[in-house]
Design an enzyme around this catalytic site. Structure first.
Site, PDB file in Angstrom:
ATOM      1  N   ASP A 117       0.823  -1.212   0.000  1.00  0.00           N
ATOM      2  CA  ASP A 117       0.000   0.000   0.000  1.00  0.00           C
ATOM      3  C   ASP A 117       0.857   1.262   0.000  1.00  0.00           C
ATOM      4  O   ASP A 117       0.470   2.283  -0.576  1.00  0.00           O
ATOM      5  CB  ASP A 117      -0.914   0.001   1.230  1.00  0.00           C
ATOM      6  N   GLY A 118       2.031   1.191   0.636  1.00  0.00           N
ATOM      7  CA  GLY A 118       2.914   2.355   0.659  1.00  0.00           C
ATOM      8  C   GLY A 118       3.379   2.774  -0.722  1.00  0.00           C
ATOM      9  O   GLY A 118       3.640   3.957  -0.964  1.00  0.00           O
ATOM     10  N   ASN A 216      -4.351   9.235   2.059  1.00  0.00           N
ATOM     11  CA  ASN A 216      -4.852   8.555   3.256  1.00  0.00           C
ATOM     12  C   ASN A 216      -5.311   9.521   4.341  1.00  0.00           C
ATOM     13  O   ASN A 216      -6.495   9.622   4.617  1.00  0.00           O
ATOM     14  CB  ASN A 216      -3.787   7.619   3.835  1.00  0.00           C
ATOM     15  N   ASP A 246      -3.904  12.610  22.381  1.00  0.00           N
ATOM     16  CA  ASP A 246      -2.651  12.366  21.655  1.00  0.00           C
ATOM     17  C   ASP A 246      -2.644  13.027  20.282  1.00  0.00           C
ATOM     18  O   ASP A 246      -1.589  13.131  19.653  1.00  0.00           O
ATOM     19  CB  ASP A 246      -2.415  10.864  21.502  1.00  0.00           C
ATOM     20  N   THR A 257      -9.628   3.092   6.478  1.00  0.00           N
ATOM     21  CA  THR A 257      -9.246   1.718   6.812  1.00  0.00           C
ATOM     22  C   THR A 257      -7.775   1.632   7.231  1.00  0.00           C
ATOM     23  O   THR A 257      -7.252   0.541   7.383  1.00  0.00           O
ATOM     24  CB  THR A 257      -9.486   0.785   5.611  1.00  0.00           C
TER      25      THR A 257
END
Length: 375
Positions: A117-118, A216, A246, A257
């Site tokens: 995916d990267g 993303n 955070d 996702t």
């Protein structure tokens, strides 16, 4: 915006009554105005298992289809490729480029990714405007966004070249970071004093403006500080909440996702026009993830009483510090990423949920045994 125009064109109405027509996502198909001639092949760096698939694909594209193949220069610097004499004649036909230096946005007809995916996220980052259709092969670790297997790549690539494929338009986020100018920075030959390439940087008096296209998510977090992050979130100019925790994730449906799902958000199909806001470990029991319409403008700033700075990253890259007076503006980009489907947008998505994230996978309940009637 093109995405919103696309959505609104799927609806029609008269003076007296509304007639709603929702487009079937499976009806989005890849069509070429003219046969594609150039292809960008992106290979995951430092992965020896991808060398053979990369060579086979490039030979097929150049010799069988007579296509112009673009490859990143650092890919060809791999000794296994540079020292392969049999691959030499094919390598000489390549057009090479360097990230942040060479603009190839108007020279590519479609993209093929080899990796995980990267690799697809990296392909998205190379195109700050219109993105060519992307065909992604699952040769990485997760493969949620890469629906194609490499075993039958010849027939699959041929179908794409012929225009016989379904598409899903993955929306991206247009992000503008405005920083107060705090120190003198000189720019020579497109490179700043700190070595950062300034191709996407505009200079104004007292301000530094950077723009990104994000597939993303945008993540704002507290960085190395031990204090809670304290950032204000505005929607179309109105303060909607202050995030104490955070951090916060602003994601596309594609990114829902990814990090957002790990932080407890719902998963949204990429055909849904939306932006998701997800807190990271909020210091409030009532702060739940929310979904807002695509096209709104979000703005994130440090709260005036924040004890520490914040840090922001874009698809896990370009990480930088955000101080008081800085701002991050986010809206839906008019340049989505056209992702080529293996079957169709719905089937591919649910198969990825089941195979990669093991969604709704559990041991099935046993049924009751049928007892024989006693006579």
């Amino acid at each position: 915006m093109k995405i919103l125009e696309h959505v609104m064109n799927n609806f029609s109405f008269s003076r007296t009554t509304w007639h709603w027509h929702i487009q079937d996502p499976a009806s989005q198909r890849l069509t070429w105005n003219k046969p594609p001639k150039s292809v960008l092949v992106i290979k995951k760096i430092r992965d020896a298992s991808l060398l053979q698939p990369f060579k086979e694909l490039c030979v097929y594209l150049t010799e069988e289809n007579n296509m112009i193949v673009y490859v990143e220069k650092k890919v060809l610097e791999d000794p296994a490729i540079a020292n392969d004499d049999n691959f030499g004649p094919v390598k000489k036909k390549f057009c090479t480029f360097r990230e942040d230096y060479d603009d190839i946005s108007n020279q590519i007809d479609f993209i093929i990714c080899l990796g995980g995916d990267g690799t697809l996220l990296y392909a998205s980052s190379l195109f700050q405007g219109s993105v060519p259709p992307v065909m992604a092969f699952h040769l990485g670790s997760l493969g949620f966004l890469t629906p194609f297997n490499f075993e039958n790549f010849q027939s699959q690539v041929t179908q794409v070249i012929e225009g016989n494929a379904a598409l899903v338009l993955r929306s991206r986020l247009k992000v503008k970071v405005v920083k107060e100018h705090r120190e003198k920075m000189t720019v020579q030959n497109g490179i700043e004093e700190n070595g950062v390439v300034s191709t996407n940087i505009e200079k104004e008096v007292g301000k530094q403006i950077m723009q990104y296209q994000v597939l993303n998510e945008v993540v704002v977090d507290r960085g190395p500080s031990s204090y809670l992050s304290n950032v204000d979130v505005f929607l179309d100019g109105h303060l909607i909440t202050t995030v104490q925790g955070d951090g916060v994730i602003v994601s596309t449906p594609t990114g829902s996702t990814a990090y957002a799902a790990a932080a407890g958000a719902s998963m949204i199909h990429p055909n849904v026009p939306a932006i998701m806001i997800t807190p990271i470990c909020p210091h409030s029991l009532s702060f739940r993830p929310i979904v807002v319409p695509a096209g709104v403008e979000l703005k994130i700033m440090l709260s005036p009483d924040a004890r520490n700075t914040a840090w922001v990253s874009f698809d896990g890259r370009k990480r930088q510090e955000i101080c008081h007076g800085d701002s991050i503006s986010i809206t839906t980009s008019c340049y989505p990423l056209p992702s080529i489907c293996f079957r169709d947008p719905v089937s591919d998505w649910f198969e990825s949920l089941a195979e990669c994230l093991h969604w709704n996978v559990r041991k099935k309940q046993n049924n009751f045994a049928v007892e024989e009637e006693e006579f």
